[in-house]
Write a protein that holds these residues in place. Structure first.
Motif, short mmCIF file in Angstrom:
data_model
loop_
_atom_site.label_atom_id
_atom_site.label_comp_id
_atom_site.label_asym_id
_atom_site.label_seq_id
_atom_site.Cartn_x
_atom_site.Cartn_y
_atom_site.Cartn_z
N THR A 27 0.83 -1.19 0.00
CA THR A 27 0.00 0.00 0.00
C THR A 27 0.87 1.25 0.00
N ILE A 28 0.23 2.37 0.00
CA ILE A 28 0.95 3.65 -0.01
C ILE A 28 1.91 3.77 1.18
N ASP A 29 1.64 3.05 2.26
CA ASP A 29 2.49 3.12 3.45
C ASP A 29 3.87 2.49 3.25
N ASN A 30 3.98 1.54 2.31
CA ASN A 30 5.25 0.84 2.18
C ASN A 30 5.74 0.65 0.75
N VAL A 31 5.03 1.20 -0.23
CA VAL A 31 5.35 0.91 -1.62
C VAL A 31 6.72 1.45 -2.06
N VAL A 57 -3.82 -4.67 -1.38
CA VAL A 57 -3.22 -3.76 -2.35
C VAL A 57 -4.03 -2.49 -2.45
N ASP A 58 -3.37 -1.43 -2.88
CA ASP A 58 -4.06 -0.24 -3.35
C ASP A 58 -3.42 0.12 -4.69
N SER A 63 2.36 1.33 -9.64
CA SER A 63 3.61 2.09 -9.85
C SER A 63 4.83 1.24 -9.49
N MET A 64 4.72 0.40 -8.48
CA MET A 64 5.82 -0.47 -8.10
C MET A 64 6.13 -1.46 -9.22
N LEU A 65 5.10 -2.10 -9.76
CA LEU A 65 5.32 -3.08 -10.83
C LEU A 65 5.91 -2.42 -12.07
N LEU A 66 5.41 -1.23 -12.41
CA LEU A 66 5.94 -0.50 -13.56
C LEU A 66 7.40 -0.10 -13.35
N ASN A 112 -8.52 -11.92 0.01
CA ASN A 112 -9.44 -10.84 0.31
C ASN A 112 -9.16 -9.68 -0.64
N PRO A 113 -10.10 -9.36 -1.54
CA PRO A 113 -9.86 -8.29 -2.52
C PRO A 113 -9.99 -6.90 -1.91
N SER A 114 -8.99 -6.49 -1.13
CA SER A 114 -9.01 -5.18 -0.49
C SER A 114 -8.53 -4.12 -1.46
N LEU A 115 -9.43 -3.29 -1.91
CA LEU A 115 -9.08 -2.19 -2.81
C LEU A 115 -9.28 -0.88 -2.10
N ILE A 116 -8.36 0.02 -2.33
CA ILE A 116 -8.50 1.36 -1.75
C ILE A 116 -8.49 2.34 -2.88
#
Length: 116
Positions: A27-31, A57-58, A63-66, A112-116
């Motif tokens: 997530t944005i906290d650790n990406v 994931v969010d 951006s990390m994968l790219l 669990n499909p957690s989307l933000i």
């Protein structure tokens, strides 16, 4: 999965031969840290990024994968993503990134499909 003293899940990234395993929330906290730590594990060999143990994931995971793809392409390395959680596949499709980030034939659907 590692848990810190406050009871939160801790994200881990490590290399096992030609496979880099990501475990926990991305997530944005650790990406930013994950992106840097992932690149530090790259070498001149073809690599597989295993995302099966990603728990949350969010949109920042895109951006990390790219960035990982950019880093490997600069050095003519190959990178393959496997075991994507369904939530990540949905984000890739939502943002129209399937041409840049190849989707797996069968995504991991037991998460669990957690989307933000």
């Amino acid at each position: 999965m590692a848990v810190n003293q406050s009871g939160s899940c801790v994200t881990m990234i490590f290399r096992d031969n030609d496979r880099i395993i990501v475990q926990g929330p991305v997530t944005i906290d650790n990406v930013v840290l994950l992106t840097q730590n992932g690149i530090a594990l790259f070498d001149d060999q073809p690599l597989t990024i295993d995302l099966e143990k990603v728990s949350e994931v969010d949109s920042t995971i895109i951006s990390m994968l790219l960035e990982w793809l950019r880093a490997t392409r600069k050095h003519a390395h190959t990178l393959q993503f496997v075991n994507m959680p369904l939530s990540l596949v949905s984000l890739i499709q939502l943002y129209g990134m399937a041409e840049l980030i190849s989707l797996p034939v069968s995504p991991v659907i037991n998460q669990n499909p957690s989307l933000i």
